[in-house]
Scaffold this motif. Structure first.
Motif, short mmCIF file in Angstrom:
data_model
loop_
_atom_site.label_atom_id
_atom_site.label_comp_id
_atom_site.label_asym_id
_atom_site.label_seq_id
_atom_site.Cartn_x
_atom_site.Cartn_y
_atom_site.Cartn_z
N UNK A 53 0.84 -1.20 0.00
CA UNK A 53 0.00 0.00 0.00
C UNK A 53 0.87 1.25 0.00
N UNK A 54 1.88 1.27 0.88
CA UNK A 54 2.76 2.43 0.99
C UNK A 54 3.59 2.65 -0.26
N UNK A 55 4.12 1.58 -0.83
CA UNK A 55 4.97 1.69 -2.02
C UNK A 55 4.18 2.24 -3.20
N UNK A 56 2.98 1.71 -3.43
CA UNK A 56 2.16 2.18 -4.56
C UNK A 56 1.75 3.64 -4.38
N UNK A 57 1.41 4.02 -3.14
CA UNK A 57 1.04 5.42 -2.86
C UNK A 57 2.24 6.34 -3.03
N UNK A 58 3.42 5.88 -2.63
CA UNK A 58 4.63 6.70 -2.76
C UNK A 58 4.96 6.93 -4.23
N UNK A 59 4.84 5.90 -5.05
CA UNK A 59 5.11 6.04 -6.49
C UNK A 59 4.12 7.01 -7.13
N UNK A 60 2.85 6.94 -6.71
CA UNK A 60 1.85 7.85 -7.24
C UNK A 60 2.13 9.29 -6.81
N UNK A 61 2.52 9.47 -5.55
CA UNK A 61 2.76 10.82 -5.03
C UNK A 61 3.83 11.55 -5.83
N UNK A 62 4.82 10.82 -6.30
CA UNK A 62 5.92 11.46 -7.03
C UNK A 62 5.91 11.09 -8.51
N UNK A 63 4.70 10.74 -9.01
CA UNK A 63 4.41 10.58 -10.43
C UNK A 63 5.33 9.56 -11.10
N UNK A 64 5.54 8.46 -10.42
CA UNK A 64 6.32 7.37 -11.00
C UNK A 64 5.45 6.12 -11.16
N UNK A 65 4.22 6.35 -11.60
CA UNK A 65 3.27 5.24 -11.66
C UNK A 65 2.60 5.09 -10.32
N UNK A 66 2.24 3.86 -9.98
CA UNK A 66 1.62 3.60 -8.68
C UNK A 66 0.16 4.01 -8.64
N UNK A 67 -0.44 3.82 -7.48
CA UNK A 67 -1.85 4.13 -7.27
C UNK A 67 -2.13 4.05 -5.78
N UNK A 68 -3.25 4.63 -5.38
CA UNK A 68 -3.66 4.42 -3.99
C UNK A 68 -4.45 3.12 -3.93
N UNK A 69 -4.27 2.40 -2.87
CA UNK A 69 -4.96 1.13 -2.74
C UNK A 69 -5.24 0.85 -1.27
N UNK A 70 -6.11 -0.11 -1.04
CA UNK A 70 -6.44 -0.53 0.32
C UNK A 70 -5.94 -1.95 0.53
N UNK A 71 -6.35 -2.56 1.64
CA UNK A 71 -5.85 -3.90 1.95
C UNK A 71 -6.24 -4.91 0.86
N UNK A 72 -7.49 -4.84 0.39
CA UNK A 72 -7.91 -5.76 -0.66
C UNK A 72 -7.12 -5.50 -1.95
N UNK A 73 -6.90 -4.24 -2.27
CA UNK A 73 -6.14 -3.91 -3.47
C UNK A 73 -4.71 -4.40 -3.39
N UNK A 74 -4.12 -4.30 -2.18
CA UNK A 74 -2.75 -4.79 -2.00
C UNK A 74 -2.70 -6.30 -2.19
#
Length: 290
Positions: free
Chosen positions: A46-67
């Motif tokens: 969850x943290x890694x995907x959100x971090x990538x999204x925050x700095x525009x390197x792909x990624x996405x926000x997700x929840x426990x099910x998404x992870x």
């Protein structure tokens, strides 16, 4: 002679009790490690995907099910999902053990009772992750999907709002969510954080560093959980279920604020730190023997 026989029986009884306790400790520690490993993996993703999204390197926000769905999409995904399924069940059972048996020896004061209530909520939350994880393995109709928790939250809120005093009922649901989030924040701030966790083979500086990761992670998660509760209050006040948010959409909401990408990045790092902290628990955790 009679006294000697009684003494022998007493020694045998004590020995059996110790053996039972050692067996219980071994089982509980194994369950805890499997559970913490799974929780750590989920929050790290969850943290890694959100971090990538925050700095525009792909990624996405997700929840426990998404992870969990993201884990299942990797090579060997079904095997990984089977491990995750075992892990979420173990973490749920570990939560119940902490509530009922109290192996961490929480006191029966407000702080201790609050902690055990928190364990109960956590146990229930991870129990609800077991079915969508199983369906993801078996291609069932209720498989884990990113954002599903948020949609479910909005659907539940919409149904509650249609009944008499529905707004107040949503508020009643929101209050314990907010309190749990605030409790997590204070748990991370308090000087005795992680005192009950007996992490062996770590020097004092190493233990301090590991606990700092845990503090950062617990506070970050507490902030998001608190905001989830706040959005429930807003949904109740506006009588609009669309204002309710799940874990992933709450993280995404941070980006709309000034310096939002940095704020999301910090929270994302915190969730990753929580994952790393859990991995340390997996390696070094032992139950204290009192």
């Amino acid at each position: 002679m009679a006294n000697k026989t009684k003494a022998i029986h007493k020694i045998k009884k004590v020995g059996k009790n110790i053996a039972k306790n050692d067996t219980f400790n071994s089982i509980a520690e194994t369950m805890a490690r499997l559970g913490y490993a799974t929780r750590g993996l989920i929050f790290f993703v969850i943290g890694l995907l959100a971090f990538l999204l925050a700095f525009r390197n792909g990624g996405k926000t997700t929840d426990q099910q998404g992870a969990i769905a993201a884990i299942g999409s990797q090579p060997g995904g079904r095997i990984l999902l089977c491990i995750v399924l075992i892990g979420v069940i173990c973490y749920s059972l570990w939560g119940l053990i902490q509530v009922v048996i109290n192996p961490l020896h929480k006191k029966n004061d407000i702080k201790g009772i609050s902690a055990r209530i928190g364990y109960l909520f956590s146990s229930i939350a991870y129990a609800f992750l077991a079915l969508p994880t199983y369906d993801l393995i078996t291609d069932g109709s209720r498989a884990a999907v990113n954002g599903k928790q948020g949609v479910q939250t909005q659907n539940y809120v919409a149904k509650i709002l249609t009944i008499p005093f529905g707004q107040w009922m949503v508020v009643l649901v929101a209050i314990p969510v907010i309190l749990f989030g605030i409790f997590q924040i204070f748990k991370g701030i308090m000087p005795h954080f992680g005192r009950q966790l007996h992490l062996i083979k770590l020097t004092s500086p190493q233990l301090k560093c590991v606990k700092s990761l845990g503090r950062f992670g617990i506070i970050s998660r507490g902030i998001i959980v608190t905001l989830v509760g706040v959005f429930l209050i807003i949904a109740a006040y506006t009588s609009n279920s669309e204002n309710a948010k799940g874990f992933s959409s709450t993280i995404m909401s941070l980006i709309s604020h000034p310096y939002g990408r940095w704020l999301m990045g910090i929270i994302a790092l915190g969730l990753m730190a929580l994952g790393v902290y859990d991995f340390f628990i997996v390696i070094f955790f032992r139950l204290r023997k009192y």
